[in-house]
Design an enzyme around this catalytic site. Structure first.
Site, PDB file in Angstrom:
ATOM      1  N   HIS A  95       0.828  -1.208   0.000  1.00 18.52           N
ATOM      2  CA  HIS A  95       0.000   0.000   0.000  1.00 18.52           C
ATOM      3  C   HIS A  95       0.862   1.258   0.000  1.00 18.52           C
ATOM      4  O   HIS A  95       0.609   2.189  -0.774  1.00 18.52           O
ATOM      5  CB  HIS A  95      -0.913   0.006   1.222  1.00 18.52           C
ATOM      6  CG  HIS A  95      -1.667   1.292   1.415  1.00 18.52           C
ATOM      7  ND1 HIS A  95      -2.876   1.547   0.802  1.00 18.52           N
ATOM      8  CD2 HIS A  95      -1.365   2.410   2.125  1.00 18.52           C
ATOM      9  CE1 HIS A  95      -3.289   2.758   1.132  1.00 18.52           C
ATOM     10  NE2 HIS A  95      -2.383   3.298   1.944  1.00 18.52           N
ATOM     11  N   GLU A  96       1.871   1.295   0.864  1.00 20.03           N
ATOM     12  CA  GLU A  96       2.736   2.476   0.921  1.00 20.03           C
ATOM     13  C   GLU A  96       3.509   2.646  -0.394  1.00 20.03           C
ATOM     14  O   GLU A  96       3.742   3.787  -0.830  1.00 20.03           O
ATOM     15  CB  GLU A  96       3.697   2.379   2.105  1.00 20.03           C
ATOM     16  CG  GLU A  96       3.016   2.340   3.463  1.00 20.03           C
ATOM     17  CD  GLU A  96       2.024   3.477   3.680  1.00 20.03           C
ATOM     18  OE1 GLU A  96       2.206   4.550   3.086  1.00 20.03           O
ATOM     19  OE2 GLU A  96       1.057   3.291   4.447  1.00 20.03           O
ATOM     20  N   HIS A  99       1.563   4.527  -2.951  1.00 15.85           N
ATOM     21  CA  HIS A  99       1.710   5.986  -2.922  1.00 15.85           C
ATOM     22  C   HIS A  99       2.948   6.432  -3.715  1.00 15.85           C
ATOM     23  O   HIS A  99       2.929   7.464  -4.382  1.00 15.85           O
ATOM     24  CB  HIS A  99       1.826   6.472  -1.480  1.00 15.85           C
ATOM     25  CG  HIS A  99       0.555   6.373  -0.701  1.00 15.85           C
ATOM     26  ND1 HIS A  99      -0.641   6.902  -1.145  1.00 15.85           N
ATOM     27  CD2 HIS A  99       0.290   5.805   0.506  1.00 15.85           C
ATOM     28  CE1 HIS A  99      -1.587   6.676  -0.245  1.00 15.85           C
ATOM     29  NE2 HIS A  99      -1.052   5.993   0.757  1.00 15.85           N
ATOM     30  N   HIS A 103       3.052   8.936  -6.901  1.00 16.09           N
ATOM     31  CA  HIS A 103       3.973  10.069  -7.023  1.00 16.09           C
ATOM     32  C   HIS A 103       4.738  10.007  -8.340  1.00 16.09           C
ATOM     33  O   HIS A 103       4.907  11.029  -9.027  1.00 16.09           O
ATOM     34  CB  HIS A 103       4.954  10.058  -5.845  1.00 16.09           C
ATOM     35  CG  HIS A 103       5.766  11.298  -5.728  1.00 16.09           C
ATOM     36  ND1 HIS A 103       6.895  11.384  -4.934  1.00 16.09           N
ATOM     37  CD2 HIS A 103       5.641  12.526  -6.311  1.00 16.09           C
ATOM     38  CE1 HIS A 103       7.412  12.596  -5.032  1.00 16.09           C
ATOM     39  NE2 HIS A 103       6.683  13.295  -5.864  1.00 16.09           N
TER      40      HIS A 103
END
Length: 227
Positions: A95-96, A99, A103
């Protein structure tokens, strides 16, 4: 009275979601990965598979401290997620990294949220004091409460914008885990369930912020009508 009932309902829902999330992560933390990979290794592979070479995966102290920092381009995983080899750790790590992928591709909702961060940081410092002073000075200087409402609206907008960012990161993570066959069917289901409940905490936060904003607006409108 209506606001108090709504606030109470949201607080109860928030507690239920948080409790459920905790139990889910405890459950899936016991589901060990058959591939034997740690959260850190999962994260590094997802970044590599997406062609991201300038993001570091690092361990950060604490529990539930996992986050992606777009400023220094680091995927920060809590110590448990970084080292453990279970479905919950895999879900959080992926999940991280979702991100980080956002980006890298210029995902518009992440870009918008990043632009709101400085505003929210400033707002959180002064907002409560301005709102309190605005309520106390409602009869003499109602414009102060209006200023507080505008500032609070910025934080509410941030919580709303956060929703698509978080759901999209989870969708990217789950799609990658499935497409690369990183997990077994049972592990994939566990990762999906974990992220589903994590996302609901952001929904509760957004609902609470909207309800509070409407409460302050009602105070301002009520004072304006009396004037």
């Amino acid at each position: 009275m209506g606001y108090l009932i709504l606030a109470g309902a949201i607080m109860l829902f928030s507690w239920l979601v948080s409790s459920r999330l905790k139990s889910k992560f405890e459950h899936y933390s016991k589901l060990q990965l058959q591939n034997g990979m740690s959260g850190a290794e999962i994260a590094e592979k997802m970044l590599a598979d997406n062609g991201i070479r300038d993001v570091r995966v690092i361990s950060t102290p604490g529990r539930l401290t996992d986050h992606y920092n777009p400023v220094d381009k680091t995927v920060n995983l809590s110590e448990a997620v970084y080292n453990q080899r279970n479905a919950a750790a895999a879900a959080v790590a992926a999940h991280e990294c979702g991100h980080a992928v956002q980006h890298a591709v210029g995902y518009q909702w992440l870009t918008m949220r990043s632009k709101l961060v400085p505003v929210v940081n400033v707002a959180s410092t002064y907002m409560q004091w301005i709102l309190l002073a605005g309520i106390l000075m409602m009869k003499t200087f109602p414009q102060l409460l209006l200023v507080g409402i505008i500032i609070f609206a910025a934080t509410t907008l941030f919580s709303i914008v956060t929703l698509p960012v978080e759901y999209d990161a989870s969708n990217r993570a789950l799609a990658w885990l499935e497409n690369k066959r990183m997990l077994t069917q049972q592990e994939q289901a566990g990762a999906k369930d974990s992220l589903k409940w994590a996302a609901r905490t952001y929904v509760v936060a957004a609902l609470g912020s909207i309800a509070t904003l409407l409460y302050y607006v009602s105070i301002y409108m009520g004072g304006s009508r009396r004037d």
